[in-house]
Each structure stands twice: as C-alpha cells, then as structure tokens.
Design an enzyme around this catalytic site. Structure first.
Site, PDB file in Angstrom:
ATOM      1  N   ASP A  86      -7.537  12.191  15.051  1.00  0.00           N
ATOM      2  CA  ASP A  86      -7.937  11.795  13.700  1.00  0.00           C
ATOM      3  C   ASP A  86      -8.664  10.462  13.715  1.00  0.00           C
ATOM      4  O   ASP A  86      -8.392   9.583  12.893  1.00  0.00           O
ATOM      5  CB  ASP A  86      -6.723  11.734  12.770  1.00  0.00           C
ATOM      6  CG  ASP A  86      -7.141  11.712  11.293  1.00  0.00           C
ATOM      7  OD1 ASP A  86      -8.301  12.099  10.997  1.00  0.00           O
ATOM      8  OD2 ASP A  86      -6.338  11.298  10.454  1.00  0.00           O
ATOM      9  N   LYS A 127       6.350   0.227   7.415  1.00  0.00           N
ATOM     10  CA  LYS A 127       5.953   1.505   6.838  1.00  0.00           C
ATOM     11  C   LYS A 127       7.215   2.315   6.603  1.00  0.00           C
ATOM     12  O   LYS A 127       7.886   2.716   7.546  1.00  0.00           O
ATOM     13  CB  LYS A 127       5.024   2.204   7.836  1.00  0.00           C
ATOM     14  CG  LYS A 127       4.322   3.421   7.315  1.00  0.00           C
ATOM     15  CD  LYS A 127       3.154   3.751   8.237  1.00  0.00           C
ATOM     16  CE  LYS A 127       2.438   5.015   7.826  1.00  0.00           C
ATOM     17  NZ  LYS A 127       1.232   5.256   8.637  1.00  0.00           N
ATOM     18  N   LYS A 128       7.539   2.512   5.359  1.00  0.00           N
ATOM     19  CA  LYS A 128       8.778   3.206   5.012  1.00  0.00           C
ATOM     20  C   LYS A 128       8.475   4.660   4.703  1.00  0.00           C
ATOM     21  O   LYS A 128       7.753   4.975   3.766  1.00  0.00           O
ATOM     22  CB  LYS A 128       9.420   2.531   3.793  1.00  0.00           C
ATOM     23  CG  LYS A 128      10.781   3.111   3.457  1.00  0.00           C
ATOM     24  CD  LYS A 128      11.387   2.437   2.256  1.00  0.00           C
ATOM     25  CE  LYS A 128      10.951   3.155   1.000  1.00  0.00           C
ATOM     26  NZ  LYS A 128      11.564   2.568  -0.193  1.00  0.00           N
ATOM     27  N   VAL A 157       5.349   4.379   2.118  1.00  0.00           N
ATOM     28  CA  VAL A 157       5.027   3.176   1.365  1.00  0.00           C
ATOM     29  C   VAL A 157       4.977   2.045   2.382  1.00  0.00           C
ATOM     30  O   VAL A 157       5.816   1.980   3.279  1.00  0.00           O
ATOM     31  CB  VAL A 157       6.104   2.878   0.307  1.00  0.00           C
ATOM     32  CG1 VAL A 157       5.750   1.629  -0.473  1.00  0.00           C
ATOM     33  CG2 VAL A 157       6.262   4.066  -0.620  1.00  0.00           C
ATOM     34  N   GLY A 160       0.823  -1.200   0.000  1.00  0.00           N
ATOM     35  CA  GLY A 160       0.000   0.000   0.000  1.00  0.00           C
ATOM     36  C   GLY A 160       0.850   1.240   0.000  1.00  0.00           C
ATOM     37  O   GLY A 160       2.061   1.180   0.178  1.00  0.00           O
ATOM     38  N   GLU A 161       0.200   2.360  -0.202  1.00  0.00           N
ATOM     39  CA  GLU A 161       0.940   3.600  -0.242  1.00  0.00           C
ATOM     40  C   GLU A 161       0.098   4.725   0.315  1.00  0.00           C
ATOM     41  O   GLU A 161      -1.030   4.929  -0.102  1.00  0.00           O
ATOM     42  CB  GLU A 161       1.348   3.885  -1.699  1.00  0.00           C
ATOM     43  CG  GLU A 161       2.217   5.097  -1.835  1.00  0.00           C
ATOM     44  CD  GLU A 161       3.133   5.025  -3.057  1.00  0.00           C
ATOM     45  OE1 GLU A 161       2.965   4.095  -3.859  1.00  0.00           O
ATOM     46  OE2 GLU A 161       3.999   5.906  -3.177  1.00  0.00           O
ATOM     47  N   TYR A 216       2.806   9.935   2.600  1.00  0.00           N
ATOM     48  CA  TYR A 216       4.173  10.113   3.045  1.00  0.00           C
ATOM     49  C   TYR A 216       4.890   8.788   3.306  1.00  0.00           C
ATOM     50  O   TYR A 216       5.992   8.775   3.811  1.00  0.00           O
ATOM     51  CB  TYR A 216       4.219  11.032   4.257  1.00  0.00           C
ATOM     52  CG  TYR A 216       3.941  10.412   5.595  1.00  0.00           C
ATOM     53  CD1 TYR A 216       4.885  10.518   6.621  1.00  0.00           C
ATOM     54  CD2 TYR A 216       2.755   9.721   5.858  1.00  0.00           C
ATOM     55  CE1 TYR A 216       4.639   9.960   7.862  1.00  0.00           C
ATOM     56  CE2 TYR A 216       2.513   9.168   7.090  1.00  0.00           C
ATOM     57  CZ  TYR A 216       3.458   9.295   8.096  1.00  0.00           C
ATOM     58  OH  TYR A 216       3.226   8.741   9.322  1.00  0.00           O
TER      59      TYR A 216
HETATM   60  N1  LIG Z   1      -0.362  -2.305  10.045  1.00  0.00           N
HETATM   61  C1  LIG Z   1      -0.732  -2.567   8.781  1.00  0.00           C
HETATM   62  N2  LIG Z   1      -1.006  -3.823   8.383  1.00  0.00           N
HETATM   63  C2  LIG Z   1      -1.382  -4.077   7.112  1.00  0.00           C
HETATM   64  N3  LIG Z   1      -1.505  -3.157   6.151  1.00  0.00           N
HETATM   65  C3  LIG Z   1      -1.255  -1.895   6.464  1.00  0.00           C
HETATM   66  C4  LIG Z   1      -0.844  -1.516   7.791  1.00  0.00           C
HETATM   67  N4  LIG Z   1      -0.641  -0.185   7.813  1.00  0.00           N
HETATM   68  C5  LIG Z   1      -0.906   0.239   6.579  1.00  0.00           C
HETATM   69  N5  LIG Z   1      -1.268  -0.765   5.745  1.00  0.00           N
HETATM   70  C6  LIG Z   1      -1.612  -0.670   4.320  1.00  0.00           C
HETATM   71  O1  LIG Z   1      -0.857   0.360   3.716  1.00  0.00           O
HETATM   72  C7  LIG Z   1      -1.709   1.379   3.193  1.00  0.00           C
HETATM   73  C8  LIG Z   1      -1.082   2.716   3.411  1.00  0.00           C
HETATM   74  O2  LIG Z   1      -1.029   2.991   4.799  1.00  0.00           O
HETATM   75  P1  LIG Z   1      -0.789   4.441   5.362  1.00  0.00           P
HETATM   76  O3  LIG Z   1      -1.092   4.437   6.818  1.00  0.00           O
HETATM   77  O4  LIG Z   1       0.561   4.904   4.943  1.00  0.00           O
HETATM   78  O5  LIG Z   1      -1.755   5.313   4.545  1.00  0.00           O
HETATM   79  P2  LIG Z   1      -3.331   5.457   4.658  1.00  0.00           P
HETATM   80  O6  LIG Z   1      -3.758   5.289   6.064  1.00  0.00           O
HETATM   81  O7  LIG Z   1      -3.987   4.594   3.651  1.00  0.00           O
HETATM   82  O8  LIG Z   1      -3.493   6.913   4.190  1.00  0.00           O
HETATM   83  P3  LIG Z   1      -2.974   8.175   4.933  1.00  0.00           P
HETATM   84  O9  LIG Z   1      -1.633   8.426   4.350  1.00  0.00           O
HETATM   85  O10 LIG Z   1      -3.971   9.206   4.574  1.00  0.00           O
HETATM   86  O11 LIG Z   1      -2.942   7.855   6.393  1.00  0.00           O
HETATM   87  C9  LIG Z   1      -3.005   1.183   3.926  1.00  0.00           C
HETATM   88  O12 LIG Z   1      -4.063   1.637   3.156  1.00  0.00           O
HETATM   89  C10 LIG Z   1      -3.046  -0.308   4.121  1.00  0.00           C
HETATM   90  O13 LIG Z   1      -3.506  -0.948   2.949  1.00  0.00           O
END
Ligand SMILES: Nc1ncnc2c1ncn2[C@@H]1O[C@H](COP(=O)(O)OP(=O)(O)OP(=O)(O)O)[C@@H](O)[C@H]1O
Ligand SMILES: [Mg+2]
Lengths: 353, 363
Positions: B137, B44-45, B28, B22-23, B26
């Site tokens: 949030d 989370k990079k 990936v 996912g992305e 800020y």
């Molecule tokens: N702990 C996790 N376990 C599994 N997948 C995750 C986890 N955290 C994030 N993801 C996946 O990565 C994606 C991106 O996560 P991220 O938190 O960076 O962004 P987001 O929450 O989708 O958007 P935003 O940047 O607005 O917070 C998520 O939509 C999800 O699919």
C-alpha cells in the site's frame, strides 16, 4: 523466491549475511533461553501461581487450601505438551497449512512460559492460540465457522481469551519455523552432485516427522530454527546432512553447527513423543481441584473479584463525571484548561468505546 | 493481578496519552509522551471490541511486521499495550507526510530533494523486501516525514510476508493509482515488483506535483497507464494476455517519458522507467535501484534536514476549522481513488488530515 534465499532467511551459521535478520527478530530477542533458564522460569512461575491461588482459596474460605494438592511445574509442562499434540489434530481437521499449526504450537508454548495452567486451562487457550495463528499467518477464517467446527465451543469462548493470549505473547506474532529451514535444506541438497533424489525424498519425509516431534520439545526455545532443521535432517540421514554442511561451509573443517546437533537430536529422541495419557489424566484430575477459584466464572471468589473491579470502575466514572461537570459550569467544556486536563487524565480509554 | 496483566500495566504507565490528533477508520491517534524522557510519540488506539472476528487483520499485520522491522526509513513501533478492549500502538511521532508535502503549493522541490526522498523510500523498502515483507500500500500518504526530515514507510495494515513461495495472494491490494498492471489483471502470484511500481508512481508524482496515473475505475486505471506508457506488447511483457482477468483495453502508442518530464535528467528518467517496466520480472529491485547511477550523479541528494516541509503555522483552532475547505481543495486530484480495502479515501484525508496535523501546531 529462490531456494537459497529461503534457506538464508533462517541461517544455520553466523557466516550468512542473513543471520542478522533472525538475530533482529523478536523470537531471537525475547524467546530464546538456556535450558537452565527455562527450568528456573517455570519453577518460579509455578511457585508464584501456587501461592497466589492458595491465597485465593484462603480468602474464599480460610483453611481451605491446606488439603489442595497443587500442580508442580513438571506436571504443568506435561499437560501443555498433551495439548500441543491436540493442536495438530485440530489443524488436520481444519486442513490448515503447516505454517498455521507450527505458529499455534509456538503460541501455546510461549503462553505457558507466562501463565499457569491452574489459571487458564490449555484446552481453552489452545483454541484461541490456533484462531489467532490463522490470522497472524494470513489464513483467517471467520470466528463463527471456526467455533462451529469445534464441539461445545461458542465464538465467545475463543474470543474472550484472545487479548490475554496476545498480551502473553508480548504481541510478538512473527515466528521462524524449522519446517521452513528444512525445506530450504531439501532444495539445497537437490543441487549437490551425486545425490539420489529417491534417498533425498525418503530422508526429507523422515526429517519432516522429526520436525513435528521437535514441536513437542523445548528445542525452539533453545536453538535456532535452522539448527533444529539440520538436526532433524541429520536424524533422518546423517550422510546427506553432513554433505549439505560441507557444501554450505566449504572453508571450515568443522561446520559450526556440528556441536549442537547432538544435543538437539538427543532432545528430540528423548522428549519428542506425546506424554503418557494416564499420567496426564491424573494431572488433569487434580487440576480440577486446584484451579484458581478467581478464574472460575460464577464461583464466589470470581464474583468477589468482579465486584471489586466494577466498584473501581464506578468510582472512576463518578470522578470523571464530576470533572466534566466542573468544566461545564465554567461555561465551555474545553475553556478551562485545568478541568480539561482532569477529564483527559481520567479518560484513559473509555471515551469512545 | 496476573503477571501478564501486571507487565502490561507497567508498559502502559510508561506512556501518557495527551491529545487526540487524528482518526483513521479503525483507529484513533493521540499525541503522547514517554514519561521518563518526555519524548513525543503517537499512540494509535485500535478499537478491538467492534470486530466480530476479534483482533482485526490490519492491526495484526501492522503489529506483526512493525515488531520485527527496525530501520531508519520504517516507522518505529516503540511499544504495544492493551487497555480494556483496546490495542494501543506506540509509534514514533511524525510531523507530516509526503502527500501533504506534495500538495503544499508554497513549497518548491529541487531535483536534489526528490532524489533524497526517493533514496529514503528505496532504503526503507529494500529493508522490508530483504525481510521478505511486501508493503502493498505504498502511496505518498503512507510515507511519513519526521521532524529531522527522515522519510518513514508507515501503515503496514496490508503488508504480508512472501517467504512461502507459490501462495496465492489477493490482487485487491494497493490504492488504485499506485497499483501495477499485473494486479489490475488479476495476477495472484506476485512479488516485490508490485511495491516498486508504486514507488515509480510516487517518483513521478514528486516531479509532477500531481498524481501521475489517476484512473477513475479499475478498468480506467489500465487505460490511464497505457495512455501514459503505451500498451504492452508480448515482447514487452511475455504472457500478460494469459493473466486471469486479462482484457484488452485498446492500443496506445508509447510516448517517451521525456515529453512529460521535461526537466528531468537522463538518469532520473532511466530509473523512473525501470520502476515502471510492465514485466514484473524485469522491473528493477529496490536493491538495484539503490545502486542506480541516478543516486550517484550530481546533484547529490539533499540532506534530510534541508528538505522542504510545510510551515508550522501558529493559527488559533477556531480559525483552522474555518479553513478546512480551503485546505482540502488541493489541485490535481481528478478522482477519488475508490478503495474497498483501505480504511479511508485519500481524498477524505484531505479534509481531516491537515486539520489533525495543525491541531498539533497550536501547542
Ligand atoms: N506516527 C504518527 N505521528 C503523528 N501523527 C500520526 C501518526 N500516525 C498517524 N497520525 C495521525 O493520525 C491520523 C490517523 O492515522 P491512521 O494511520 O489511523 O489513519 P490514516 O492513515 O489517516 O487513514 P487510514 O485509516 O486510511 O490509514 C493521521 O492522518 C495523522 O494525522
Ligand atoms: Mg494511512
């Protein structure tokens, strides 16, 4: 927010239900030591650093380390202490809140439990620690304006060390401070009967000075923030401090904190003043001669190290390109599981930056 | 190598980064594993190089707070390490989030299920508040769901601590549909009550299966709130007309919650109404919410493992790509919640997120 909840957030004794919050903190788990541990850690850090730097000198030009007088752990400590004082001056200049100052000081001191001044000079680390603290305490200012207020400092000077500082802190950004606990004690004492508010105010102001002095010592690595706060109050007014302790622990004839107060007070009085400038100047003069040559941008040793790094990175890029080429030849970059795996393994980070 | 670098490299070696899943704006996110145990994790990079002020505030907040918080209903940060100019957060792997659960029309929610999600949300939030941390949030998309059904509060990129009273705070927080009226009117000295309002909106959304107060603009948000709950009077909320950005937005009558939430129990509506009290001082606290009769009345909360969750479908990748549009046309979303602060609109999540999640199902 009420007075009591603030106080209890940094409890003095284990009777408080909030104690566990502090005990679960990274500060409690990662940054508390016995006095002996601190001495041993600094000694080991220093001797490892000396032998590594000695090697660097020898690599650069054999025999060159013989005449170098490296710093001792005690001398390193003195230099750091000088810069702890300078953080306060900088904060006054910027009019940063106390939270920022206290946090920056903690960062600087923690940094030098993991690093040597012979690798990284505190005059640089101090700037980065302070900049990072403005962000972690939620008082961010732009890097440009920050750097522009500090003579001879470019934004990159601050930023280049940010990762190193954050890493050295183990990314433990949250810090519990004695000045917060002190404020809680002050609010509490206001509610005690028969307290002259004038006396209290005088004591609080004096105690605040002691809290600042405590920042120059190792107290925060050994004692809890609230123990330090109470010791500072006790230095300012033993009467009010013990009235507070009696009210706080009515059932205990001997408040549980009493035992450590004496040691903390002694430590603050003994070590809570800035180091002798002449002595530090001498340390700094010697530091110029025993700095790690690999960390001096532009030196032979530095360039050599850089070249080694670049060579490794280049080799990796080649391996990666090769793996990608093989995958492409299979027709589909993601068709071949093996090739794909190979690409992923090499792709440790620079895929999208 | 320096000791610090070495320690970092050792930490890095504990984890393998497998596949991008996912992305966000800020960051990936990768699926990964703890090499020693095989435990599945999310890495989370965060790209740091791109920020001119260095480590960015969202990343700093997330790391700062998650390093301190360990609770069953708060996402666990297992490790942090850096690689080149990137910051890597190793998080527990979570299968899905409450937004996806709500939007999955094939799932039926029992009252006991909703009670269970609410209990877990309040437990996690009570822990944050007990630690003097405001989340700022809360929304279904930030309540992630583990494979055992446990709900975890995630995304602390806007969180802050409030142990220092009397600090002015920004009112530009919380995605609009979940933002309380005091923030919409520019209140700068707020409290844990802002998070409770958001939880109230989520509570309602769980029952309605569609966002409860979907305002189209900040001004419309207030109108949407008052249309649903009535315009507050000076008795309801003393002093609200003195708030910095106060503007009257029209008179709407109070309609009983019962009219919209026809199937809900009395306890349930009582707790909901206490989360949505206008006066922040009178709004229920997370702690009190946990001892509300709602949680002790029948039906008891479902066991987390029994909660409904989207089915894991074994669909080939190509086909999934073709289905993105279908997956994104979730019902009930009337407007994009515009969001200056957040990295991404939640409506955009609709198009990226299900795919990202399902990529994972093809393992
Ligand atoms: N702990 C996790 N376990 C599994 N997948 C995750 C986890 N955290 C994030 N993801 C996946 O990565 C994606 C991106 O996560 P991220 O938190 O960076 O962004 P987001 O929450 O989708 O958007 P935003 O940047 O607005 O917070 C998520 O939509 C999800 O699919
Ligand atoms: Mg998110």
């Amino acid at each position: 927010m009420t007075a009591t909840s603030t106080l209890e957030s940094q409890p003095v004794a284990s009777t408080s239900s909030q104690q566990s919050l502090y005990e679960a903190s990274t500060q409690y788990r990662h940054w508390r030591f016995s006095p002996k541990q601190l001495v041993d850690m600094r000694y080991a850090l220093n001797s490892d650093a000396v032998s590594a730097i000695r090697n660097a000198f020898e690599n650069d030009s054999p025999g060159s380390s013989a005449s170098v007088a490296f710093l001792s752990a005690q001398e390193e400590y003195l230099l750091v202490k000088l810069y702890v004082g300078k953080v306060s001056q900088l904060c006054a200049h910027f009019r940063f809140p106390e939270e920022v100052e206290a946090t920056a000081v903690t960062y600087l001191k923690r940094f030098y439990l993991k690093n040597t001044v012979m690798d990284w000079h505190p005059k640089n680390v101090m700037l980065t620690a302070l900049f990072l603290a403005t962000k972690t305490t939620n008082h961010p200012i732009s890097l440009e304006s920050y750097a522009s207020h500090i003579p001879k400092t470019a934004p990159s000077d601050v930023l280049d060390l940010e990762f190193l500082v954050a890493q050295s802190l183990g990314f433990d950004f949250a810090v519990w401070h004695p000045h917060r606990s002190l404020w809680g004690i002050w609010l509490d004492i206001q509610t005690l009967p028969d307290v002259s508010l004038g006396d209290l105010q005088t004591a609080y102001e004096a105690a605040t000075k002691h809290v600042r002095a405590a920042r120059l010592t190792d107290a925060e690595f050994i004692y809890t923030p609230s123990q330090i706060a109470l010791a500072c109050f006790s230095l300012a007014s033993p009467t009010l401090a013990s009235a507070w302790a009696r009210a706080k622990f009515p059932s205990l004839p001997h408040p549980p904190v009493a035992d450590v107060l004496g040691s903390i007070e002694a430590m603050i009085l003994r070590e809570g003043s800035p180091p002798d400038v002449e002595a530090v100047r001498e340390v700094d003069r010697r530091l110029r001669l025993c700095k790690n040559p690999e960390k001096i941008v532009g030196s032979n040793a530095y360039n050599k190290k850089l070249q080694e790094k670049e060579k490794k990175a280049e080799e990796k890029r080649i391996r990666k390109a090769e793996a990608a080429r093989i995958a492409m030849e299979e027709g589909d970059p993601f068709g071949n599981e093996l090739a794909k795996k190979a690409v992923e393994e090499l792709d440790d980070d620079d895929d999208d930056d | 190598m320096d000791a610090v670098e070495k320690a970092n490299a050792e930490r890095q070696r504990r984890w393998s980064k497998d596949q991008k899943i996912g992305e966000g704006t800020y960051a990936v996110v990768y699926r990964g594993r703890e090499l020693a145990t095989g435990r599945k994790v999310a890495i989370k990079k965060i790209k740091v190089g791109q920020f001119k002020d260095g480590l960015d505030m969202s990343a700093i907040r997330e790391v700062k707070f998650l390093r301190e918080l360990k609770h069953q209903n708060v996402i666990e940060l297992l490790d942090v390490f850096s690689s080149k100019k990137n910051l890597n957060l190793v998080l527990e792997f979570l299968d899905t989030d409450l937004e996806l659960v709500i939007k999955d029309r094939s799932l039926v929610f029992l009252p006991a299920d909703i009670k269970s999600w609410m209990a877990m949300t309040f437990r996690g939030l009570e822990f944050c508040h007990r630690n003097f941390i405001l989340h700022r949030d809360l929304k279904p998309n930030n309540l992630l769901i583990a494979s055992d059904g446990q709900l975890k509060i995630a995304d602390f990129g806007l969180a802050r601590d409030f142990a220092d009273p009397g600090y002015k705070m920004t009112c530009q927080v919380i995605t609009r549909w979940y933002r309380p009226p005091e923030l919409l009117w520019g209140c700068r000295y707020y409290s844990t009550a802002v998070d409770i309002w958001s939880v109230g909106c989520i509570f309602a959304e769980l029952m309605l299966r569609t966002p409860y107060l979907p305002g189209e603009t900040d001004m419309d948000q207030l109108k949407t709130i008052f249309r649903a709950l009535g315009t507050p009077t000076e008795t309801d909320w003393p002093g609200h007309t003195k708030l910095p950005d106060y503007v009257p937005v029209g008179q709407f009558p109070k309609t009983p919650l019962r009219e919209l939430f026809t199937a809900a129990s009395t306890d349930c509506l009582n707790l909901l109404s206490q989360c949505l009290i206008y006066d922040p001082k009178r709004r229920i606290s997370a702690k009190d919410a946990l001892s509300h009769p709602y949680f002790f009345a029948l039906p008891y909360p479902s066991h987390p493992s029994k909660l409904p969750k989207p089915a894991k479908k074994d669909v080939p990748l190509e086909e999934m790509d073709g289905n993105v549009e279908m997956a994104s046309s979730g019902p009930g979303v009337k407007a994009n919640p515009p969001n200056k602060l957040k990295r991404k609109h939640s409506s955009e999540d609709l198009s990226s997120r299900p795919v990202a999640r399902r990529l994972d199902f093809s393992k």
